[in-house]
Structure formats: C-alpha cells, structure tokens
Design an enzyme around this catalytic site. Sequence first.
Site, PDB file in Angstrom:
ATOM      1  N   LYS A  22      11.967   1.292 -10.080  1.00  0.00           N
ATOM      2  CA  LYS A  22      10.933   0.300  -9.789  1.00  0.00           C
ATOM      3  C   LYS A  22       9.534   0.896  -9.925  1.00  0.00           C
ATOM      4  O   LYS A  22       8.656   0.323 -10.578  1.00  0.00           O
ATOM      5  CB  LYS A  22      11.118  -0.240  -8.374  1.00  0.00           C
ATOM      6  CG  LYS A  22       9.928  -1.061  -7.848  1.00  0.00           C
ATOM      7  CD  LYS A  22      10.133  -1.442  -6.388  1.00  0.00           C
ATOM      8  CE  LYS A  22       8.941  -2.228  -5.864  1.00  0.00           C
ATOM      9  NZ  LYS A  22       7.886  -1.386  -5.314  1.00  0.00           N
ATOM     10  N   ASP A 121       3.941  -4.588   0.449  1.00  0.00           N
ATOM     11  CA  ASP A 121       4.516  -4.330   1.770  1.00  0.00           C
ATOM     12  C   ASP A 121       3.504  -4.436   2.895  1.00  0.00           C
ATOM     13  O   ASP A 121       2.330  -4.120   2.725  1.00  0.00           O
ATOM     14  CB  ASP A 121       5.096  -2.903   1.832  1.00  0.00           C
ATOM     15  CG  ASP A 121       6.397  -2.792   1.064  1.00  0.00           C
ATOM     16  OD1 ASP A 121       7.125  -3.779   1.014  1.00  0.00           O
ATOM     17  OD2 ASP A 121       6.653  -1.709   0.529  1.00  0.00           O
ATOM     18  N   MET A 341       2.465   9.100   5.889  1.00  0.00           N
ATOM     19  CA  MET A 341       1.614   8.372   4.959  1.00  0.00           C
ATOM     20  C   MET A 341       1.300   6.933   5.361  1.00  0.00           C
ATOM     21  O   MET A 341       0.250   6.405   5.018  1.00  0.00           O
ATOM     22  CB  MET A 341       2.237   8.400   3.555  1.00  0.00           C
ATOM     23  CG  MET A 341       2.277   9.806   2.973  1.00  0.00           C
ATOM     24  SD  MET A 341       3.085   9.918   1.367  1.00  0.00           S
ATOM     25  CE  MET A 341       1.959   8.998   0.340  1.00  0.00           C
TER      26      MET A 341
END
Length: 434
Positions: A22, A121, A341
Amino acid sequence: MDRFEVTGGKKLSGSIIPQGAKNEALQILCAVLLTPEEVRIENIPDILDVNLLIELLGDIGVKINRIDRHTAVFKADDINIDYLNSIEFRNKSGRLRGSVMLAGPLLARFKTAYIPKPGGDKIGRRRLDTHIIGFEKLGTRFEYHPEDGFFHLDASQLKGCYMLLDEPSVTGTANILMAAVMAKGETTIYNAACEPYLQQLCKMLNRMGAKIRGIGSNLLTIEGVDYLGGTEHSMLPDMIEVGSFIGLAAMTQSQIEIKGAGIEHLGIIPEKFRQLGIQMEFRGDDILIPEQEVYEIQSFLDGSVLTISDHPWPGFTPDLLSIVLVVATQAKGSVLIHQKMFESRLFFVDKLIDMGAQIILCDPHRAAVIGHGREQKLRGITMSSPDIRAGVSLLIAALSAEGKSIIQNIEQIDRGYQYIDTRLKALGADIKRI
C-alpha cells in the site's frame, strides 16, 4: 456501514499471498504524473486508499487502462490543472493522506500544486512542514488559504539545492524527490527516508530517465533532468500484511505459510516477532509459521523487560506496533510497547482490555502488556475500528477470542487490506461481512 461478525477460537491453516504494498503504491501512482508517456504498474493492491488515488488521477485527466484489478496503464498527457483548484478535488484529496504526494510531480512538471489538509487515519497530528520546507528550498512559493483549506504552491522554476530534513519522513522524502528530479542543477537530500518502498520509487524514476544516487541510504543526490519517459513497475509484497499474518498465526495457534513474502525487504520485522517467541522458517521467499501452543517473550540480556519501539527504517515500522501489542497479550511474559511517532495510536487498547487483556496504558505513547500465556483467553465483544492497523489488530484479537465479536467501521480495514475477509475464510476463519 459494513461490519465484521467474527466467531473466534478456531485454528487456521493454509497459505496466503500478501498484497502489493500500500505505502509503495501511493508513491508510485503519484509518480505517473511526471511523464506524458505510458507507465504500466503491476501488483496494485485493490484497496480503498489506492482506488481513491487512482480515481483522483483520472479526475485530473490521467488516462487509465485498468487491465485488471491489479494491473493498470497510466498516461498523463492531458492534465487539467484547473481541476486542482476545485471543491471536488479538495473534498476527495482531503480524505486521503497519500494525496499530498501529488504535489511533488505537479510542481516538477506543471510548476503549480495544491495540498489539502491531511486526511486518512485519526492517529494524531501529521505535519506537512517537511514537505513545504523542502519545496521552498527548491524555489517554491506557498500560501495557505484558510477559506478553502489548501496550501497553494507555485514554482516558476525549481532549482537544485542542499537540504537537511528535520525528520526522515517517507512521504516528505518521496514528495521532495519527485519535485527535485526535474529541477535545474543538483539536489542533495540528507536525513532522507530510506525505506524499501522509497528505494522502489527511486529505481522507477531512474528507469524513467532520472539521475538519483545514494539509493538505500539517507543521503540522496539528484541531478535534475528536463524530461522523464515511460516505464513498467511492479509493487513489492506489503511488509505490513506479512507482519500481520505472522501475528495472526501465533495468536490463533495456526500453521500458516506466507507465499512470496519479499523476505529480503522485511528488514528487522521477523526478528521483532522472534523476540516475542514466535517461531518461523524461511523457505526460499516463503515464510512458514508453525503451530505453537505457547510463545514466550524474551527479555534483554541484563534480564530487564523487553521494549519494542518504532524507529525510521531500518528500525521497526510503526505500522506493526499495533499487531505486536495484540500478539503480546497471549504470549508468556511482559513487554513495553513504545509508539513514538503518533500520539493517539495506542488508544485502541481499551477494546483489548474489555476483551480481557492485561494492558496498562502508561501515556499516549507507551503501553505495558502482561502476557496471559493463554491461561485466560480473550473474549468476544462489540468494538469499532479506529484506524487501518488497529482495525486489523482487533480483527486478529477477535479471531483468537472465545465467542462472537462484532467489528464496526471496517471501512478503515478495507482502506489497507484487500479482500481480507475472503482471504481469511480461505484459511478457515469464521468471518462474515454484514
């Protein structure tokens, strides 16, 4: 909205083939804008995020011949630049984080671009600073227009330069790289990301006529060219799917063979699962995960509790920390998961706690997992998928749990995993899409 109904506790068996990557696909597809010639791309993952980007390319004017769901030929010889400033483009591109990488090739070839606020997201703040600052150093002017939510970028002529990135951002490096390949003179990017997918992009661009040196390192040197031609490209296997299937086999006590795993491109991923006690055998380019009753988490050499954290490549990818966390709930022993992160990516653990997992969420970045050693199985519940990776982690938990689970908001899972329910059924999973 669709949901998965999962009856867990069943052992799986068989082989599975990982989809095309992806994260590579989002970069490679944007790069077709760099040439008016045909670009043939193979092993395209048939997932929502990628299909949305292909749709966007078509809206911009790219001619697309979709030979099948995994192969397409693109020709960007008649681009409608005006569409980039439309409400339609803003709405579509704002839904997809990867659309930000359209800017680099558009600046290189057409001297103008528009970047919407990032979509994708809900896993915390994702900065665009690395992209914008890099473009500025190449000679781009930008303005943010709050009324339409776009960064407007203009570059009458891109000029090569030296730049030190403030973070080794994968999308930032890819975006700047695609702008620099047609800039005047030489560009040096230090602290560049060096993931296999970025290496794939560099190799593709070089086949198109670009002059990129230092591929695979964090120091890229790009000599600008005036024209890029067509090429053919095939995606690597998706390393995140490979890691997900390793975790699935361990959690469900199943023997699963991952065919064509792209082992040479997995880096430290297999080692991290071995640290959780998971056995695996490499057979050529295939990985066999044998059935294991119990897997035990290793400790550090001084006896202290194992910590698994994310780090830029060749460190451990943040996209697999959610999988590792779930797998650890049924291991024997304890581990600290440190997600550096993204500040909201661990918030899905409340669903695992509801399923019976022993997890202490220390703060938005750290979770301590006390493994059951299978003494207490997870139980099925109703839950919602907050993002792609957490969604698959919850699906793996549901497949190993006793009883029935309902997973809602599975569009998040479909964004990153193609035909996941069909492929899991082929392994013997009891999963229904409702």
